[in-house]
Scaffold this motif. Structure first.
Motif, mmCIF file in Angstrom:
data_model
loop_
_atom_site.group_PDB
_atom_site.id
_atom_site.type_symbol
_atom_site.label_atom_id
_atom_site.label_comp_id
_atom_site.label_asym_id
_atom_site.label_seq_id
_atom_site.Cartn_x
_atom_site.Cartn_y
_atom_site.Cartn_z
ATOM 1 N N ASP A 5 0.808 -1.219 0.000
ATOM 2 C CA ASP A 5 0.000 0.000 0.000
ATOM 3 C C ASP A 5 0.841 1.270 0.000
ATOM 4 O O ASP A 5 0.321 2.361 0.243
ATOM 5 N N ILE A 6 2.124 1.145 -0.266
ATOM 6 C CA ILE A 6 3.004 2.314 -0.288
ATOM 7 C C ILE A 6 3.063 2.866 -1.700
ATOM 8 O O ILE A 6 3.489 2.181 -2.635
ATOM 9 N N LYS A 7 2.633 4.091 -1.875
ATOM 10 C CA LYS A 7 2.619 4.709 -3.200
ATOM 11 C C LYS A 7 4.020 4.695 -3.803
ATOM 12 O O LYS A 7 4.991 5.068 -3.151
ATOM 13 N N GLY A 8 4.097 4.267 -5.047
ATOM 14 C CA GLY A 8 5.368 4.272 -5.750
ATOM 15 C C GLY A 8 6.147 2.984 -5.664
ATOM 16 O O GLY A 8 7.176 2.852 -6.326
ATOM 17 N N SER A 9 5.690 2.012 -4.856
ATOM 18 C CA SER A 9 6.391 0.728 -4.838
ATOM 19 C C SER A 9 6.142 0.018 -6.168
ATOM 20 O O SER A 9 5.213 0.352 -6.902
ATOM 21 N N ARG A 10 6.986 -0.966 -6.462
ATOM 22 C CA ARG A 10 6.821 -1.706 -7.707
ATOM 23 C C ARG A 10 6.072 -3.017 -7.506
ATOM 24 O O ARG A 10 6.112 -3.894 -8.371
ATOM 25 N N ASN A 11 5.378 -3.122 -6.375
ATOM 26 C CA ASN A 11 4.480 -4.256 -6.170
ATOM 27 C C ASN A 11 3.163 -3.929 -6.867
ATOM 28 O O ASN A 11 2.128 -3.734 -6.245
ATOM 29 N N TYR A 12 3.236 -3.831 -8.197
ATOM 30 C CA TYR A 12 2.086 -3.404 -8.986
ATOM 31 C C TYR A 12 0.896 -4.327 -8.786
ATOM 32 O O TYR A 12 -0.252 -3.880 -8.770
ATOM 33 N N ALA A 13 1.156 -5.619 -8.644
ATOM 34 C CA ALA A 13 0.068 -6.596 -8.555
ATOM 35 C C ALA A 13 -0.622 -6.591 -7.195
ATOM 36 O O ALA A 13 -1.687 -7.181 -7.046
#
Length: 613
Positions: A528-536
């Motif tokens: 839930d951190i904006k900008g992380s690359r855990n897109y899925a």
């Protein structure tokens, strides 16, 4: 000598340190040598596993021309709608192309022909014990920012704390193992790590771009916009026009120009990036001579557009150069934060409607291979059924994993051979029924809620519509309500960073030595951190555990087995619809550019090229 200065001091670390000091003093009363740490010898480089390929007396990397002349200009193109900041270290805004590469130097730099070895740049030498529980960087006395101010240990500590407090959220995850930073002298800085099993930390801390403390005391980090920042790298920012172009001018007095890690690199006097919002216009501009080098990403363009007098007479050269770098994963990515994609059966069903084989024949001129691993084109990719050490690793989580992980080799749906799209759509229908969906009045609806399975593909490249629209048509045959939305690059970036999408196409790049960055891709702590690359939006305790095992791998064999296990779990989670990859760089360039004879395993790097006759 500067007074020792300690940052991010942890009370727990202080207590632990006091206990260790007490134990050491007690032991020394009986045996003066007992309890003393073995001396740590300074080294010129570190390898993640094993030894660096280049010794302490190396003069240059083997894939550069150390005698390459300096001069001339290089003009490049960016396919985007512009930029609005010169700060690539924060989540806010779209940074200008080239900033990270050309403006800032780092403590260490990696070679391009090894899995992961880092050599001293700002750091003249590195000291780290066998367990890598800490690292000391000894800075070069000649290291300078562009204003002539020396780069000091204070700048290193300042940068670390600034990035952790105000930088992109990625840094808080990437450097999570750092417990404190100590400035031991003007040119000596120490990082202590709370997790001594993370052998990568001395290398990745060395990747940190070093910022000038004296400059940022007078500026607001993250709000500077297009004010030219002070750097230390091979280039300064020259002329620019926001959203249209940016120029970099070679620093004639660049402090590191003759170091082995810089010899033969950054040879152009000026580098200019021009921005193009339309891909067709960009290609025609290249052929007209408006810019000099192009890395082609379109199979159609490569097959049909590179012809004419300029190609026939050799003024423009085209080459397809093989590389050995991991291809990573380019894919349609589901946002599982949306309830409609929370069931893996739904995601798997949607994947069965993508006909890659048809697209490869009809759109890509049979140039691509289907991707079936998050670590494609490397020894890290899983294949077949798990066995040996990889099976042992997965067995520890057997009760938390689907049976398919152990019983079925992952393979994305195909229409090769006897398999047809009709077969795949029948399989998709079965999966949707198992997930609680049924056809009602021609629409795919959930039997409990009555809601239609509806979603949107978010795009920023118009030429991708030709790939998505046939996929959309196949999905509509299953009764799904599917739309395609094309937005400009800046809006696309903002929506992806905020997870405001159903399905996007992204590339999840990988190196040959995965480590701490895997948290930013898959770990629940960044979901839930904006900008992380855990897109899925992956939040799976097994994935979390395997990521930590990858980070803690003590040797190459252990790393490979844990990465393969992670790969297999991610694939069977059906978080993406894999697309395709190419194990070569398709390049076109004007003949006045020259390049070294040797291309490193990581592929073409134009920063090793030079301006010829």
């Amino acid at each position: 000598m500067a007074r020792p200065r300690i940052f991010r001091f942890s009370p727990l670390f202080a207590l632990t340190g006091a206990l260790l000091l007490s134990a050491t003093l007690s032991a020394s009363e009986d045996n003066p040598d007992q309890g003393k740490a073995a001396p740590v010898e300074p080294v010129h480089a570190l390898a993640m596993h094993g030894e660096p390929a280049y010794g302490p007396d190396f003069s240059h990397f083997s894939y550069v021309n150390p005698d390459a002349p300096k001069g001339g200009r290089l003009r490049l193109a960016v396919r985007a709608n512009g930029y609005d900041t010169f700060n690539p270290l924060v989540v806010r805004g779209v940074a200008a192309a080239g900033i990270s590469t050309y403006l800032y130097d780092t403590l260490l730099v990696s070679s391009d022909d090894e899995p992961f070895s880092a050599y001293g740049l700002i750091a003249e030498s590195i000291e780290t014990p066998e367990d890598r529980s800490h690292v000391v960087y000894n800075l070069r006395p000649e290291a300078r920012f562009h204003d002539g101010h020396p780069i000091t240990a204070e700048d290193v500590a300042f940068t670390f704390n600034l990035l952790m407090e105000k930088g992109h959220p990625f840094y808080r995850s990437y450097y999570a193992g750092v417990e404190n930073v100590t400035v031991e002298s003007e040119r000596r800085v120490r990082f202590d790590f709370g997790d001594t099993s993370n052998r990568e930390l001395p290398l990745i801390v060395g990747q940190m771009p070093i910022l000038p403390e004296h400059y940022w005391q007078e500026h607001v980090f993250g709000e500077e916009g297009l004010t030219r920042p002070l750097g230390s790298g091979p280039y300064r920012i020259g002329e620019f026009e926001a959203g249209r172009y940016i120029t970099y001018e070679r620093a004639e007095d660049y402090w590191a120009a003759d170091l082995p890690v810089r010899k033969g690199r950054f040879n152009f006097d000026r580098i200019r990036y021009d921005y193009y919002s339309d891909e067709t216009v960009s290609l025609e501009a290249f052929k007209s001579g408006d810019y000099d080098f192009r890395l082609e990403s379109s199979a159609k363009n490569w097959a049909t557009a590179y012809s004419g007098d300029r190609f026939a007479d050799g003024r423009i050269i085209t080459e397809a150069i093989e590389h050995q770098r991991p291809a990573g994963m380019q894919a349609f990515i589901f946002n599982t934060r949306r309830d409609k994609f929370s069931d893996p059966k739904v995601r798997e069903a949607i994947a069965h409607a993508f006909d890659f084989d048809w697209a490869n024949r009809n759109l890509f001129y049979d140039q691509y291979e289907r991707t079936d691993s998050f670590f494609e084109n490397s020894e890290l990719a899983s294949s077949g059924l798990p066995q040996g050490r990889e099976l042992e690793i997965l067995n520890a989580y057997r009760d938390q994993l689907p049976d398919d992980v152990f019983t079925e080799a992952y393979s994305p749906p195909s229409t090769e051979g006897d398999r047809t799209l009709r077969d795949n759509l029948r399989k998709a229908m079965t999966l949707l029924q198992e997930a609680g969906y049924r056809i009602q009045d021609g629409a795919m609806v959930h039997q409990d809620t009555g809601e239609t399975l509806s979603f949107q593909f978010l795009l920023h490249q118009k030429n991708f519509e030709r790939i998505v629209l046939p996929f959309k048509n196949n999905l509509e045959r299953l009764g799904m309500d599917v739309s395609v939305r094309l937005v400009d690059t800046n809006q696309y970036v903002e929506r992806v960073q905020s997870y405001d999408f159903d399905i996007v196409t992204q590339v999840i790049s990988q190196s040959d030595s995965p480590g701490n960055e895997q948290r930013d891709f898959w770990h629940s702590s960044v979901v839930d951190i904006k900008g992380s690359r855990n897109y899925a939006g992956i939040a799976d305790p097994v994935v979390d555990a395997l990521v930590e095992k990858v980070i803690q791998a003590p040797d190459r064999e252990t790393l490979v087995n844990h990465v393969r296990a992670l790969d297999r779990v991610l694939l069977h989670g059906h978080y993406v619809v894999p697309q395709w990859h190419l194990s070569m760089d398709r390049i076109a360039y004007w003949s006045f550019l020259e390049r070294p004879e040797t291309t490193p395993k990581n592929g073409v790097d134009v920063d090793n090229w030079w301006y010829g006759d």
